[in-house]
Design a protein around this motif. Sequence first.
Motif, short mmCIF file in Angstrom:
data_model
loop_
_atom_site.label_atom_id
_atom_site.label_comp_id
_atom_site.label_asym_id
_atom_site.label_seq_id
_atom_site.Cartn_x
_atom_site.Cartn_y
_atom_site.Cartn_z
N THR A 72 -4.63 -4.78 10.68
CA THR A 72 -3.27 -4.26 10.86
C THR A 72 -2.34 -4.64 9.72
O THR A 72 -1.31 -4.02 9.53
CB THR A 72 -2.69 -4.78 12.18
OG1 THR A 72 -2.73 -6.22 12.19
CG2 THR A 72 -3.49 -4.26 13.37
N LYS A 73 -2.69 -5.68 8.95
CA LYS A 73 -1.82 -6.14 7.86
C LYS A 73 -2.37 -5.75 6.48
O LYS A 73 -1.77 -6.08 5.46
CB LYS A 73 -1.69 -7.67 7.91
CG LYS A 73 -1.19 -8.24 9.23
CD LYS A 73 0.27 -7.92 9.45
CE LYS A 73 0.77 -8.62 10.72
NZ LYS A 73 2.19 -8.28 11.00
N LEU A 74 -3.49 -5.04 6.46
CA LEU A 74 -4.19 -4.79 5.20
C LEU A 74 -3.36 -3.89 4.28
O LEU A 74 -2.84 -2.87 4.69
CB LEU A 74 -5.54 -4.14 5.47
CG LEU A 74 -6.52 -4.14 4.29
CD1 LEU A 74 -6.97 -5.55 3.97
CD2 LEU A 74 -7.72 -3.25 4.58
N LYS A 75 -3.28 -4.31 2.98
CA LYS A 75 -2.58 -3.53 1.97
C LYS A 75 -3.53 -2.96 0.92
O LYS A 75 -3.27 -1.91 0.35
CB LYS A 75 -1.52 -4.41 1.27
CG LYS A 75 -0.42 -4.92 2.19
CD LYS A 75 0.55 -5.82 1.41
CE LYS A 75 1.65 -6.35 2.32
NZ LYS A 75 2.56 -7.27 1.60
N SER A 76 -4.63 -3.67 0.64
CA SER A 76 -5.56 -3.23 -0.40
C SER A 76 -6.99 -3.39 0.08
O SER A 76 -7.35 -4.43 0.64
CB SER A 76 -5.37 -4.05 -1.68
OG SER A 76 -4.06 -3.89 -2.19
N LEU A 77 -7.80 -2.35 -0.15
CA LEU A 77 -9.21 -2.38 0.22
C LEU A 77 -10.03 -1.93 -0.99
O LEU A 77 -9.77 -0.89 -1.58
CB LEU A 77 -9.47 -1.45 1.41
CG LEU A 77 -10.94 -1.25 1.81
CD1 LEU A 77 -11.55 -2.55 2.30
CD2 LEU A 77 -11.06 -0.16 2.86
#
Length: 835
Positions: A810-815
């Motif tokens: 839910t907090k992910l900004k970069s993958l």
Amino acid sequence: MAEAVVSVSLELLDSILLPTAGFIGEQVRLVGDVDEEVDKLKNNLQAIQAVLLDANQKQMNNRAVRVWLNRLKDACYDVEDVLDEWNTEIMKLKIEGGYVHNAFAPKKKVCCLFPSPCFGFKEVVLRHNIAVRITEINKKLDAIAKEKGDYNLNVIPTNERPNYQRMQTTTFIDVSDICGRDVEKNNLVRKLLCGSSEQRLQIISLVGMGGIGKTTLAQYAYNNGEIKSNFKSIIWVCVSDLFDEFKIARVIIEGLKVPPPNVGDLQSLLQRIHDSIAGNKFLLILDDVWNEDHKKWEPFYHCLKNGLHGSKILITTRKKSVAHIMKSIDIINVEELSFDENWLLFRRLALSKRPTHESEKLEEIGREIVKKCKGLPLATKTIGSLLQFKRSRDEWQRVLHSEMWKLEEIEKGLLSPLMLSYNDLPSSIRKCFSYCAIFPKDQRIGKDKLIKLWMAQGYLGLEKDTKLETIGEEYFHHLATRSFFQEFSKYEDVIYICKMHDIVHDFALFLSNGECLAIEVNIGDNDPFINSSNKNVRHLMLKVNKGVSFPMSICSVKSLRSLLMISDDRENALSGDVLQNLCKLTCLRSLRFPNYRVEEIPKDIKKLIHLRYLDLSSQYIVQLPESLSELYNLHTLDINDCLDIVELPRGIEKLVNLRRLINYGCLALLYIPKGIEKLTGLQTSSDFGISSEGDNDSKACSLEGLKFLNNLDQGSLTIRGLGFVKIASDGKINQLLTNKENLTRLTLQFYKWKKMERRSFQLITPGGGVSCEDYELVLEALLPPPKLEWLKIKDYRGNTFPSTWITSLTKLKSLFLWHVSNCKNLHPFGETAVP
């Protein structure tokens, strides 16, 4: 500084003698009838501590008081050493007896406290020696305590002492903007852009006293868009007190973005500059020039004349004679700020965040204080930064009428505000500031490394329930708001690099009184420690340039507590003899020598029992000695980019105080020892390698071992070798990552590397029996930490990503996905960025 050292000694003494520490209390009795001497030691320290604030202020005008404080510091360093040794011996008994907290077993009962299998005659003798040394130190402190009456030292009332408040509620103020100076700015830009000069190489000088704003004006020019577009190359060199021709030449070559010559002699360096600037219109800024020997400048002048017509040199200097020696005709005299300009700067710092009615009550006093700053921007920034935290008229009046305004050392008009601001700091933060004198002038200082160095010296306290890194952040922020730091580099509004103004650096050196030293050794230089004036240094930063042998005399300075070595050349090497001799510096708390060609760490590293911070990054080490696990006080071990290291000490579990294991880039390190599971205080482990079949499973930590490291939540974490993990039939791996609430960056690598030969690696993959479903099971069982913002997955061979991961991020900004060719589709990631 003396007050700070006394505080550390008292805190360390209390930590040893805590009445609740039953085991430690029993061990105290082993040293014989020492209770009386320990009580005397504590009473002496407390009596002296009570008058130290007054002594610190009086030492400025009373040399005898300063000598007394230096003797006190030396005695307290001895106190700290013996108490730390005592504490280490107690720790050793607890570790060897199994009393340290163990994740797998209950605590054992205390064994017999007299000579028995738990310890022998040698240990009892050692404890007796500690008692004898405490008695000897007490004799010194007795004499020092009696002398304090000779100087009429007073106890400062509590309400007049610095009141340190936590910094979370304050707003950081960046005071780097230029206030006023419109005439100087316009004049400087005009001269730099003017192309009609008859001189082939025009030299412009900014001349004025220290702290007047010369460097700030030069920085304005360096960053001005119109000036940038007018020159092909703009080069900045901080020259400082010593006109080091080699350093200046190397920095110019670096600024020109050309490779340096293979030969490091001055003629080759100048020839490379001469050839590189042909047809190049450049601006060279030489900041803080002191050199009055025209013979040192002459070769540079002739070399630089080869640039395109219109090239300029801008120098800043405190001496007009320097400008003339450097053939400068265009001189801009940087005068004091007008009162109105100075008042605007002061008001912005000290009054802008207050209610109007409060500001009006303080304005009259503030104007009187500004007059005392004599138009010096640095003085105004320093005193304005101090007063932003003072709420009452009485506090402002106390600053206005302080005796400190009479001081005139360091630089005319600057020592007074600096000392006022310094004395207003709590002793715990003062020692952090004065330690910064270890860095050379104009050095870019990394905040995180600085905090680790403070921690290693015990400056951040010995609190067990508070993360010392958090305290270090607060101390750094406090110093920044007082204008002791400047020129901040930030990432997402978080400072990670800073500098010190050269006058502030001079002030820190003045305060350290020879304890902190930065030395650069070049070809032909004399041994830096032949001069006896350097024998009392305790914190040393050493740079040994290419082709220079390590100055062995440093190993004779037994009082060293910090040795930070710098090398810009990976070909520099430290021989076994040098390293063996470094192990004799048994007072060291910090040892750092990255980028040197070191292949083996001697077993005698265990003699550095006080060591807290050890940086071996970017070395050629293959294996760390098992004796390193006897460094019970170590809190930071940095082996970053040690590509050849294959094994960590099996006894790593003995490093009970280890907080940071920085091991990113150790590709040959196939697994982490099993004992790491017991280091429950570990906050950072950059790279966690999982063992594969045949990888000494009995010695290697399994993936499940991560669940015991509940504090492993700082920075980033890489887990390698996940493709070799077998998931149990229940498909669950409980709380490996989900309980690491502050972990924000994670790399999951399913393959791993195998070392073939030096710096040569082969990617190894799981055997043919591993299916796509096995990969998916591992990822499904390994739920992500709740605050994860950055995720990289490498060499994943599953057909899909488990939905449990997608819904948890839910907090992910970069993958980042590398080599995931089997994956046919991705579930929707919402706002997640998928490069």
